[in-house]
Scaffold this active site. Structure first.
Site, PDB file in Angstrom:
ATOM      1  N   ALA A  66       0.852  -1.188   0.000  1.00 49.87           N
ATOM      2  CA  ALA A  66       0.000   0.000   0.000  1.00 49.87           C
ATOM      3  C   ALA A  66       0.897   1.249   0.000  1.00 49.87           C
ATOM      4  O   ALA A  66       1.856   1.323  -0.762  1.00 49.87           O
ATOM      5  CB  ALA A  66      -0.978  -0.033   1.170  1.00 49.87           C
ATOM      6  N   SER A  67       0.644   2.206   0.902  1.00 50.82           N
ATOM      7  CA  SER A  67       1.348   3.498   0.817  1.00 50.82           C
ATOM      8  C   SER A  67       2.819   3.463   1.208  1.00 50.82           C
ATOM      9  O   SER A  67       3.525   4.452   0.999  1.00 50.82           O
ATOM     10  CB  SER A  67       0.623   4.547   1.657  1.00 50.82           C
ATOM     11  OG  SER A  67      -0.557   4.938   1.005  1.00 50.82           O
ATOM     12  N   VAL A  68       3.301   2.355   1.751  1.00 51.33           N
ATOM     13  CA  VAL A  68       4.754   2.228   1.963  1.00 51.33           C
ATOM     14  C   VAL A  68       5.455   2.280   0.592  1.00 51.33           C
ATOM     15  O   VAL A  68       6.640   2.601   0.476  1.00 51.33           O
ATOM     16  CB  VAL A  68       5.085   0.939   2.752  1.00 51.33           C
ATOM     17  CG1 VAL A  68       6.582   0.695   2.840  1.00 51.33           C
ATOM     18  CG2 VAL A  68       4.501   1.044   4.174  1.00 51.33           C
ATOM     19  N   LYS A  70       5.079   4.539  -1.532  1.00 54.24           N
ATOM     20  CA  LYS A  70       5.373   5.924  -1.915  1.00 54.24           C
ATOM     21  C   LYS A  70       6.863   6.251  -1.854  1.00 54.24           C
ATOM     22  O   LYS A  70       7.363   7.063  -2.633  1.00 54.24           O
ATOM     23  CB  LYS A  70       4.583   6.898  -1.034  1.00 54.24           C
ATOM     24  CG  LYS A  70       3.084   6.932  -1.362  1.00 54.24           C
ATOM     25  CD  LYS A  70       2.341   7.957  -0.535  1.00 54.24           C
ATOM     26  CE  LYS A  70       0.915   8.170  -1.048  1.00 54.24           C
ATOM     27  NZ  LYS A  70       0.015   7.026  -0.816  1.00 54.24           N
TER      28      LYS A  70
END
Length: 361
Positions: A66-68, A70
């Site tokens: 998921a947002s890791v 980014k």
């Protein structure tokens, strides 16, 4: 036995107790790796990778981050900046003809100060849900519907998945290659991250060994199901082709390699990394605690913390790097947990690692 070895032994026992409690009380399922000076101080794997086949998780299981993710997108931009192919001050409308918002820079996207509206709300309102969208569709929808900006660029910080999806598209335009291939060639291969990839399993399915499927609570039932089977999570299907704000999948050991590389100049120069790990000044001179793909925190006991969490139906992930103490927590789960509970769980883990009193959530 030395004092240090005894302390280490006590902490490992406390962590075992903590994760046993998580598994019993809240169906915790996931993998955990704690590093001290790059060495595995503690690791554990609890739960199921696939409920249908009864395959258990292993330390080599592959999780959606998921947002890791980014931080990898931001690194892609940093690599292109060092190669002289773009600049942080470049305007976003330079890369996309007809882009309806002026004066938003690449750096605004990196640090969440662009003011761009959330693409998930846009797609919820206008998108044909029988189709799987891609990054180009975000650009097309912004051009077509021109939703208002939330604020002027640099005026304030507001977390933006739209910004990171656009960064992935900028990488594709500048490098003239697919985002997934760029990360593979520029980050994953140089660091020998053999089990890490950009993966959209509904848009571009492939067979991945030891893949950890993410599960959510079934509606009106105590069972767990794939989010695909839950009407509350239909967006996991129609948003599945989006990359940059999420969509990287990885393992504990590959994330260990990533963590170690960030102490070196294997990918970019030290000064480039320092900027990525620095707070940003807003228009009113206040500071925002978000660098390039990383949240930032200072603490007397833990020192500087460079960290990021990720949340997508069925998954919660966290990567916490205590850069002055050279300790790291890599936390990957594949059964739905409340965000608040996850934060308390991580607080307990951190307190054990730093030999402080802790509460089992």
């Amino acid at each position: 036995m030395t004092q240090r070895a005894k302390a280490s032994d006590v902490r490992c026992r406390q962590l075992d107790e903590l994760f046993s409690s998580f598994a019993e009380q809240s169906n915790w399922s996931g993998n955990i790796l704690i590093l001290e000076e790059g060495n595995a101080f503690y690791q554990n794997s609890i739960g199921m990778a696939n409920l249908e086949t009864a395959e258990k998780l292993s330390l080599d299981s592959v999780f959606e981050l998921a947002s890791v993710s980014k931080a990898f997108t931001a690194m892609g931009i940093m690599i292109l900046q060092e190669q002289g192919k773009l600049d942080y001050t470049d305007k976003v409308d330079k890369f996309f003809p007809d882009f309806p918002y002026a004066n938003i820079t690449v750096e605004n996207l990196l640090v969440h100060t662009s003011g761009l509206p959330d693409y998930m709300e846009l797609f919820s309102q206008y998108w044909d849900k029988t189709k799987i969208s891609t990054n180009q569709d975000i650009i097309d929808q912004l051009i077509k519907h021109r939703p208002d900006v939330l604020f002027s660029p640099g005026e304030r910080y507001e977390y933006s998945n739209t910004g990171y999806a656009l960064l992935a598209s900028i990488i594709e335009r500048v490098a003239d290659t697919r985002f997934a291939d760029f990360l593979q060639q520029q980050i994953f291969q140089p660091l020998d991250m053999q089990h890490t990839r950009v993966y959209n399993r509904r848009h571009s399915p492939e067979l991945i060994q030891q893949y950890a499927y993410g599960y959510v609570s079934a509606e009106q039932s105590i069972a767990f199901v794939l989010p695909d089977e839950s009407s509350l999570h239909d967006f996991v299907i129609y948003l599945d082709g989006i990359q940059g704000d999420g969509a990287v999948s990885s393992t504990l050991d590959d994330l260990r390699k990533w963590d170690r590389a960030l102490y070196t100049e294997k990918l970019v120069k030290k000064e480039t990394l320092e900027r990525a790990f620095s707070a940003v000044q807003l228009v009113d001179n206040s500071m925002s605690d978000y660098g390039f793909g990383w949240r930032l925190r200072e603490d007397q006991v833990t020192g500087k913390v460079v960290h990021h969490g990720g949340s997508w139906p069925g998954y919660r992930s966290w990567l916490r790097r205590y850069v002055q103490k050279d300790k790291t927590i890599i936390y990957l789960t594949n059964v739905e947990q409340e965000r608040e509970w996850t934060e308390k769980a991580l607080e307990a883990i951190e307190n054990i690692v730093f030999e402080r009193p802790y509460i089992i959530p």
